[in-house]
Design an enzyme around this catalytic site. Structure first.
Site, PDB file in Angstrom:
ATOM      1  N   LYS A 205      43.231  52.628  34.839  1.00 43.49           N
ATOM      2  CA  LYS A 205      43.618  51.416  35.572  1.00 43.49           C
ATOM      3  C   LYS A 205      43.702  51.731  37.061  1.00 43.49           C
ATOM      4  O   LYS A 205      44.177  52.813  37.439  1.00 43.49           O
ATOM      5  CB  LYS A 205      44.974  50.914  35.032  1.00 43.49           C
ATOM      6  CG  LYS A 205      45.443  49.587  35.621  1.00 43.49           C
ATOM      7  CD  LYS A 205      46.781  49.143  35.010  1.00 43.49           C
ATOM      8  CE  LYS A 205      47.222  47.778  35.532  1.00 43.49           C
ATOM      9  NZ  LYS A 205      48.529  47.346  34.966  1.00 43.49           N
TER      10      LYS A 205
ATOM     11  N   SER B  13      52.343  44.099  30.709  1.00 43.25           N
ATOM     12  CA  SER B  13      50.951  44.285  31.122  1.00 43.25           C
ATOM     13  C   SER B  13      50.111  45.220  30.261  1.00 43.25           C
ATOM     14  O   SER B  13      48.902  45.320  30.475  1.00 43.25           O
ATOM     15  CB  SER B  13      50.895  44.769  32.560  1.00 43.25           C
ATOM     16  OG  SER B  13      51.059  43.678  33.414  1.00 43.25           O
TER      17      SER B  13
ATOM     18  N   SER C 122      48.573  42.437  33.250  1.00 50.17           N
ATOM     19  CA  SER C 122      47.739  42.772  34.377  1.00 50.17           C
ATOM     20  C   SER C 122      46.663  43.808  34.074  1.00 50.17           C
ATOM     21  O   SER C 122      45.704  43.912  34.820  1.00 50.17           O
ATOM     22  CB  SER C 122      48.610  43.300  35.515  1.00 50.17           C
ATOM     23  OG  SER C 122      49.200  44.542  35.169  1.00 50.17           O
TER      24      SER C 122
HETATM   25  N1  GLN Z   1      52.913  39.398  33.882  1.00 54.81           N
HETATM   26  C1  GLN Z   1      54.069  40.038  34.389  1.00 54.81           C
HETATM   27  C2  GLN Z   1      54.153  39.855  35.876  1.00 54.81           C
HETATM   28  O1  GLN Z   1      53.336  39.217  36.426  1.00 54.81           O
HETATM   29  C3  GLN Z   1      54.078  41.489  34.021  1.00 54.81           C
HETATM   30  C4  GLN Z   1      53.124  42.282  34.800  1.00 54.81           C
HETATM   31  C5  GLN Z   1      53.190  43.745  34.454  1.00 54.81           C
HETATM   32  O2  GLN Z   1      53.684  44.127  33.403  1.00 54.81           O
HETATM   33  N2  GLN Z   1      52.704  44.547  35.372  1.00 54.81           N
HETATM   34  O3  GLN Z   1      55.044  40.328  36.507  1.00 54.81           O
END
Ligand code: GLN
Length: 491
Positions: free
Chosen positions: A78, A182, A158
């Protein structure tokens, strides 16, 4: 999809050891698959020369009898993980040209064990999002499609690029980060397995920080066993991250296939939401049946503060983000937009370098931390967080070994379909996953079936602190019963 790219990580490991094929052949097959799948936009940077050089070195070590635990295994990383000499952007314009001079601890561990880097995968900008739509480097398209439809679907976010790459057989495994879901949400959307370990199990050093008290790295793969193999390598003590534990790392693979007989599985009633699609309820019930049939005991439990987890998360996470992202000032990294003085340079750089969602989070975070509002918002949210953690602790103290919940409140949705008018619509995706980050617990998402439209649905298992092993054992039971799900190649 070639035969080599369809192998599980464990099968590839064993095939390499038996010299059925070489690490270079395995890397080549994946590089070709990546080239053919550029329409998905899963990778934001391909590193073919590096991959082949690493694979060649792996072959030499295999021949010398010096193979590591991940020798010759092609992986995707990632773009939140710093990689030495390889551009790392967090998929933000503000880090557009950032080339780190060091590797994150996680990637150092993977290379130490012989893994091969195929490239960097797409994510929401600074990992803020649930559909990989906030990425400066473009949206990711899921390899999955609804039956009889060509509508582009999201792989989730994400870590959308990592999930899509694993699901489309563009790597044997990938790294992700999970601050509020995410890893688990994209895993559920793409029919892959993803685990967010206990906070402190994996070092955060060298990972672009979003919300430091919630961020945790973990693996994606196509089987439970493969995630267990990857986590063993990623985890471990690191003096460079003071929140990283020095507890020994178990051989997680040994937990795969272990009986769950007699273990008590909590079914939290607060995860039954009004208006939740019937198919989610059905798959949850199916999961309960499978665990019961394997000898686990189901117990109804209550986690009464669950409803406050999402609002509290969306105070704590932006607050920490606003502080972490203060370092992007146009002086040391990436983009710089000149101004008449240093203040104007900061303002212009940050206005230009950050996307809309990141700017929103910084503003929310700054607001909730500001004098006069700190007590009403930030402090309150931290208190709520303690209550959420206590809910879980009470259940575990009463003999519950793990919880079973749906991973997401729906299957994957269309690209651009959610959150345009109201960002909260997107935030609601995290309703089942954020609680786990708030409590610092381990959570795994495992594919459990397909919905009527042919899209994968995932279940989540939540464990006691540092008891990832129980999660691997139980997830494997679900995996064995549910089978594996592969997207039909259209790209
Ligand atoms: N979707 C969540 C956010 O936007 C979690 C994102 C994540 O786990 N990095 O904060």
């Amino acid at each position: 999809m070639s035969e080599l790219t369809s192998l599980s990580l464990a099968a590839a490991r064993d095939g390499l050891a038996k010299k059925d094929f070489s690490a270079v052949e395995l890397a080549d097959a994946h590089l070709l698959a990546i080239e053919k799948a550029r329409a998905l936009n899963a990778y934001v940077l391909e590193t073919p020369e590096r991959a082949l050089a690493m694979a060649k070195a792996s072959d030499a070590r295999i021949h010398a009898g010096k193979a590591g635990a991940l020798e010759g295994i092609p992986l995707a990383v990632k773009d939140m993980f710093c990689t030495e000499g390889v551009r790392t952007t967090a998929c933000s314009k503000i880090l557009e040209n950032f080339v780190p001079t060091y590797d994150s601890t996680v990637t150092q561990h993977l290379w130490r064990d012989g893994a091969v880097m195929l490239g960097k995968t797409n994510n929401d900008e600074f990992a803020m999002g649930s559909a990989n739509e906030t990425s400066y480097l473009g949206t990711v398209t899921s390899p999955w499609r609804r039956k009889g439809s060509n509508v582009a679907l999201t792989p989730g976010g994400s870590s959308g690029g990592s999930a899509a790459a694993v699901a489309a057989h563009l790597c044997l495994g990938a790294t992700g980060t999970d601050t509020g879901g995410s890893i688990r949400q994209p895993a559920a959307f793409t029919g892959t397995v993803g685990i967010k370990p206990t906070y402190g199990r994996v070092s955060r050093w060298g990972i672009v920080a979003f919300a430091s008290s919630l961020d945790q790295a973990g693996p994606f793969a196509r089987t439970v066993r493969d995630t267990a193999i990857l986590l063993r390598s990623m985890a471990g003590h690191d003096p460079k991250d003071t929140t990283c534990t020095d507890k020994p790392v178990p051989d997680y693979e040994l937990a795969v296939g272990k009986s769950i007989k007699g273990l008590r599985v909590g079914i939290p009633k607060e995860y039954r939401l009004d208006g939740m699609p019937a198919e989610i309820e059905k798959i949850w019930e199916q999961g309960r049946e499978w665990l019961k049939a394997s000898g686990a005991e189901l117990v109804d439990v209550s986690l009464p503060h669950t409803q406050y987890a999402l609002p509290a998360y969306y105070i704590v996470a932006p607050a920490e983000a606003s502080s972490n992202l203060a370092r992007y000032d146009g002086v040391r990294y990436g983009v710089r937009v000149p101004g008449k003085d240093i203040t104007e340079m900061y303002e212009k750089t940050r206005a230009d370098g950050f996307g809309a969602e990141v700017r929103r989070r910084i503003m929310i975070g700054t607001y909730v931390l500001s004098a006069g509002y700190y007590d009403a918002y930030y402090l309150r949210a931290q208190q709520v967080r303690t209550l959420i953690k206590r809910d879980f602790e009470t259940c575990f103290a009463n003999g519950v070994d793990m919880m079973l919940t749906p991973a997401t409140p729906s299957a994957a949705f269309g690209v651009g379909e959610k959150g345009k008018a109201d960002p909260v619509e997107m935030y609601l995706n995290d309703v089942f996953t954020v609680t786990v980050n708030m409590a610092g617990l381990p959570g795994i998402a495992v594919p459990a079936g397909l919905d009527a439209q042919g899209l994968p649905l995932g279940l989540q298992l939540i464990g006691r602190p540092f008891d990832e092993e129980t999660l691997f054992s139980a997830a494997h039971v679900i995996e064995k019963a549910a089978g594996h799900f592969t997207a039909k190649a259209w790209w």
